[in-house]
Design an enzyme around this catalytic site. Structure first.
Site, short mmCIF file in Angstrom:
data_model
loop_
_atom_site.label_atom_id
_atom_site.label_comp_id
_atom_site.label_asym_id
_atom_site.label_seq_id
_atom_site.Cartn_x
_atom_site.Cartn_y
_atom_site.Cartn_z
N ARG A 23 -5.61 6.00 -8.43
CA ARG A 23 -5.12 7.28 -8.44
C ARG A 23 -6.02 8.28 -9.47
NH1 ARG A 23 -0.95 7.75 -4.37
NH2 ARG A 23 -0.42 10.11 -4.70
N LEU B 70 0.71 -1.60 -0.38
CA LEU B 70 0.36 0.10 -0.53
C LEU B 70 1.01 1.20 0.09
CD1 LEU B 70 -2.24 -0.70 2.45
CD2 LEU B 70 -2.95 -1.09 -0.20
N ASP B 71 0.43 2.26 -0.10
CA ASP B 71 0.95 3.31 -0.73
C ASP B 71 1.41 3.74 1.13
OD1 ASP B 71 1.70 3.64 -3.73
OD2 ASP B 71 -0.05 5.28 -3.15
N ARG B 72 2.30 4.74 0.94
CA ARG B 72 2.47 5.46 2.64
C ARG B 72 1.20 6.05 2.96
NH1 ARG B 72 8.23 8.90 4.36
NH2 ARG B 72 7.56 8.81 6.73
#
Length: 319
Positions: free
Chosen positions: A246, A139-141
Site C-alpha cells: 500500500r 493479513l490486514d483485516r
C-alpha cells in the site's frame, strides 16, 4: 496437560507442541483473561517455577519440562467464541502440521481492540481438540486471500525461518489508479512505522529511519481509456514489512483502490458508489516448503466475487 486450578498450585508437563516456546508466551496463552502485567509479576516473583527452579521470561521450554503455576483466576469458558461466530472461512488444505484458509475481507486475524473473535479464535473454536494452532503470518483485516496457520510448534518455527530467509513466495492482486506502463517493476524503498496523534498505526517512506522493503509489480491488466485510468497488478513480496504494498504504491503515485489509510479518499467514495466497497488487495497465491515432507506447496485463493465482478465491469466499460 492438567487443568488449571484457581485455588491451588498446578504443575503442567510440557508437551511437544510447546517445546522451544518462551515461558512468558506459554503462560500468556495458557492464562487467558489474566492481565499481561500479572503474568510477568508471577514470573519475576518466582511463583512460576520451571523444573523447581526460578527462571526469567525468556527461558525456553523443552518437552517433558514441568511448569509450576500458582493459583490464578482466568476467564471462564463463556468467553470462548462459538465455532460458528464470524463469516465462513474456506479451508484450502489441512494436515497434522499446517492449515491454510481463504480469509474473507473484513475478518481480523485475531481478536482485540473491540473485536470479540478473529480468524485464529474462530479456527481454535472449530478445533477444540487441537493442542496447538498459531498464525504463521498476518493479513490486514480488509485484505482477503491465502492465510497459513501452524498446527505444531515445530512447523511454526520452520515456516518462520522460511519467511525470514525469503523462501516463501507471496503474491497479491491489487487495483490501482493511474497509467501503469511497466510490464515488470522492482520497487525498493525504506519504510518506517509511526503512530498518529490518535494512536493509529501508519507507515511512510523514510530514507533516514526506514527499513528497506522490496516489492516486484507485474502488469496484469490496464484500462487506459477509463477516467481515471486503472491497472490490475500482481505484487510479489520480497520482504514482509507492514503495509508494504500500500505504501509503495501510494509513494509511486498509484493509490490502491479502496485504501482508507493511504489511498485517495474522494476516489474511494466514488468507487463505493460504483459497487467497490472494500480495499482491492487480495492474497492470491502462497508457496512454501512443507515443514514435514519437504515438498514444495503452492496454494491459491480465487479472486472474491465482489472484486472479480468489479474487474468484469471495468472490461465492459472499456469496451
Amino acid at each position: 496437560m492438567n487443568e488449571l486450578s484457581k485455588d491451588a498450585v498446578t504443575r503442567l508437563t510440557v508437551g511437544d507442541e510447546a517445546a522451544g516456546q518462551r515461558i512468558d508466551n506459554f503462560l500468556l496463552r495458557l492464562l487467558k483473561g489474566v492481565p499481561k502485567s500479572h503474568v510477568y509479576r508471577i514470573l519475576r516473583s518466582g511463583e512460576v517455577r520451571l523444573n523447581k527452579g526460578r527462571v526469567g521470561p525468556e527461558a525456553r521450554l523443552a518437552a517433558g519440562d514441568v511448569v509450576r503455576v500458582p493459583p490464578v483466576r482466568t476467564a471462564g469458558p463463556a468467553s470462548k467464541p462459538s465455532p460458528r461466530a464470524g463469516p465462513r472461512v474456506p479451508v484450502l488444505c489441512e494436515d497434522e502440521h499446517v492449515l491454510a484458509v481463504d480469509k474473507p475481507a473484513g475478518l481480523a486475524v485475531h481478536g482485540g481492540s473491540g473485536i470479540a473473535a478473529g480468524l485464529i479464535e474462530q479456527m481454535r473454536a472449530a478445533r477444540p481438540d487441537a493442542r496447538f494452532l498459531e498464525l504463521v503470518h498476518r493479513l490486514d483485516r480488509d485484505t482477503s486471500g491465502v492465510m497459513l496457520l501452524a498446527k505444531k510448534r515445530s512447523a511454526l518455527v520452520e515456516l518462520h525461518r522460511q519467511l525470514r530467509d525469503g523462501e516463501v513466495d507471496k503474491r497479491y492482486l491489487v487495483l490501482v489508479r493511474g497509467r501503469w506502463r511497466d510490464e515488470r517493476r522492482r520497487v525498493r524503498l525504506p519504510l518506517h512505522k509511526f503512530a498518529t496523534k490518535e494512536g493509529e498505526r501508519r507507515v511512510r517512506v523514510d530514507d533516514q529511519a526506514g527499513q528497506y522493503a522490496e516489492t516486484i509489480f507485474f502488469r496484469r491488466g490496464t484500462w487506459p481509456r477509463l477516467d481515471p485510468p486503472l491497472a490490475l497488478l500482481e505484487a510479489e513480496l520480497r520482504t514482509g514489512r507492514t503495509h508494504q504494498i500500500r505504501v509503495h504504491l501510494t509513494h509511486l503515485g498509484f493509490p490502491l483502490a479502496g485504501d482508507d489509510k493511504y489511498g485517495d479518499f474522494a476516489w474511494n467514495r466514488a468507487l463505493a458508489k460504483e459497487g467497490l466497497k472494500r480495499m482491492f488487495l487480495h492474497a492470491r497465491e502462497l508457496s512454501f516448503t512443507h515443514p514435514a515432507t519437504g515438498e514444495r506447496v503452492t496454494l491459491e485463493a480465487p479472486l472474491p466475487a465482489d472484486l472479480a465482478g468489479y474487474v468484469d465491469r471495468l472490461g465492459a466499460s472499456d469496451a
